[in-house]
Design a protein around this motif. Sequence first.
Motif, PDB file in Angstrom:
ATOM      1  N   PHE A  52      45.728  42.849  38.298  1.00 31.16           N
ATOM      2  CA  PHE A  52      44.738  42.818  37.212  1.00 31.16           C
ATOM      3  C   PHE A  52      44.532  41.414  36.662  1.00 31.16           C
ATOM      4  O   PHE A  52      43.529  41.126  36.010  1.00 31.16           O
ATOM      5  CB  PHE A  52      45.163  43.754  36.074  1.00 31.16           C
ATOM      6  CG  PHE A  52      46.436  43.336  35.382  1.00 31.16           C
ATOM      7  CD1 PHE A  52      46.414  42.440  34.327  1.00 31.16           C
ATOM      8  CD2 PHE A  52      47.659  43.828  35.799  1.00 31.16           C
ATOM      9  CE1 PHE A  52      47.578  42.043  33.695  1.00 31.16           C
ATOM     10  CE2 PHE A  52      48.829  43.445  35.176  1.00 31.16           C
ATOM     11  CZ  PHE A  52      48.796  42.542  34.123  1.00 31.16           C
ATOM     12  N   ASP A  53      45.491  40.513  36.910  1.00 28.58           N
ATOM     13  CA  ASP A  53      45.378  39.144  36.405  1.00 28.58           C
ATOM     14  C   ASP A  53      44.523  38.266  37.306  1.00 28.58           C
ATOM     15  O   ASP A  53      44.387  37.063  37.058  1.00 28.58           O
ATOM     16  CB  ASP A  53      46.768  38.530  36.259  1.00 28.58           C
ATOM     17  CG  ASP A  53      47.551  38.524  37.565  1.00 28.58           C
ATOM     18  OD1 ASP A  53      47.259  39.377  38.435  1.00 28.58           O
ATOM     19  OD2 ASP A  53      48.449  37.672  37.715  1.00 28.58           O
ATOM     20  N   GLN A  54      43.923  38.870  38.339  1.00 28.31           N
ATOM     21  CA  GLN A  54      43.081  38.130  39.271  1.00 28.31           C
ATOM     22  C   GLN A  54      41.647  38.662  39.205  1.00 28.31           C
ATOM     23  O   GLN A  54      41.418  39.794  38.774  1.00 28.31           O
ATOM     24  CB  GLN A  54      43.623  38.282  40.692  1.00 28.31           C
ATOM     25  CG  GLN A  54      45.067  37.830  40.857  1.00 28.31           C
ATOM     26  CD  GLN A  54      45.637  38.204  42.205  1.00 28.31           C
ATOM     27  OE1 GLN A  54      44.897  38.520  43.143  1.00 28.31           O
ATOM     28  NE2 GLN A  54      46.963  38.178  42.320  1.00 28.31           N
ATOM     29  N   PRO A  55      40.661  37.859  39.647  1.00 28.39           N
ATOM     30  CA  PRO A  55      39.290  38.378  39.718  1.00 28.39           C
ATOM     31  C   PRO A  55      39.220  39.540  40.710  1.00 28.39           C
ATOM     32  O   PRO A  55      39.716  39.440  41.828  1.00 28.39           O
ATOM     33  CB  PRO A  55      38.478  37.177  40.216  1.00 28.39           C
ATOM     34  CG  PRO A  55      39.320  35.984  39.917  1.00 28.39           C
ATOM     35  CD  PRO A  55      40.745  36.441  40.035  1.00 28.39           C
ATOM     36  N   LEU A  56      38.650  40.658  40.290  1.00 27.53           N
ATOM     37  CA  LEU A  56      38.533  41.835  41.148  1.00 27.53           C
ATOM     38  C   LEU A  56      37.091  42.319  41.148  1.00 27.53           C
ATOM     39  O   LEU A  56      36.422  42.289  40.114  1.00 27.53           O
ATOM     40  CB  LEU A  56      39.450  42.963  40.657  1.00 27.53           C
ATOM     41  CG  LEU A  56      40.962  42.728  40.705  1.00 27.53           C
ATOM     42  CD1 LEU A  56      41.703  43.910  40.091  1.00 27.53           C
ATOM     43  CD2 LEU A  56      41.428  42.501  42.135  1.00 27.53           C
TER      44      LEU A  56
END
Length: 415
Positions: A52-56
């Motif tokens: 969730f801490d990355q661009p998705l």
Amino acid sequence: MNPAALDRVELQDQGAAKGVYAMTARLPAPLSETPRHDPRLDEVRRFMEDHFDQPLTTQQLAELVHISPKYLAELFKKAYSRSITEHLTDLRISRAKRYLSESRYRLREIARLVGYSDEFYLSRKFKQVVGVPPTAYAERPKQRIAVTSPALIGQLLPLEIVPAAAPLHAKWTPYYYHDYADQIGCHLSYPTPDGDHVADRLLHARPDAIIVSDLLSESSRRACERLAPTMTANRAADWRAGLLELAAFVDQTARAEAWLRHYDARLSRARQQIASLIGQASVTVLRVHSTGLFLYHNRPIRELLYGELGLRPQYNVEHQPNEPVTVERLAQLDADRLFVLACPESASRRFWLSLQHQRAWRSLRAVREGCVYLIHSDPWCEYSATASSRMLDELLLHLSGDCPSADPPTIHGLT
């Protein structure tokens, strides 16, 4: 990168993705398969929880499970009643709340850790979801509490806290269902709150803290701990000690201590009143289940009736708590007062109704003298502060017609 881009999950047009997914897209799940149990959704959800801490994007997630972005979005929405974007936001804000409560990270660092490019965008999203800015949230007591068992509702209410999420059932938890269902925003299933999917339900409730029963599976408990500060309530503990421990967890110790003082004062008055009403009269609690009668006691009954109130049982309550008994044996015991807990399913109700017409039952002294009192599993089978208070009120109402509370107790399920 634009801050909003980190939180945007783009929904791709099916036509644009047709060439990419023509060979790999799977057929929709059969109608007999519920979307919630689709293993592809479990895989997507786990990936989002881990990244969730990355661009998705929806396209990235769809590629993970080899279906089209549009179909994944539809499947996810149908299963969880919220979009992928909303789920991602819940994950990020939930983790931000943990950092605000349990760490000394600056807001800029928290924004980076949960997938936002700067603290300003995090602040806007946080206030939009939680209702207050991050700095105000960090300073206030825990307000949105989730619980995973009805008894834990009964431990929160004395603290003047209605949980944001809790298991409710019209038949098995009628008091909480009828009096608090409108105030409890997220209803978990009962008796088992959604198994390993309980954390997913709680994520949508956005709790500040979670209190779980030690009956919850280890995997569900760990999932709850990832969402919010989590306390595991020990069922073996005395309800008073449990109330104080829970109160300390939600920063409401003063309220718990005040409630206990008030309860103990009521208990003292009730003990004197009952002694003046029935003296040394003996008591037997019966359970009607299916087509049988049982000498019955449980922890709430033992502690309140025979412990705190000093009532005299007509049989040895050190024996098994659910001992089969005949009407003839009841005649030999010859208790002065009978409390009858009739199980609510149809077989038990039929047996109880027919029993009342039997000559042997009607010949019992307690029956002849009108000293038979019908009680219900709610609250007499719940071990909590609220249940103990309600049992005390109901007991006095049965014995004297007088209720010590300002408002008469609501007795659900008695017919």
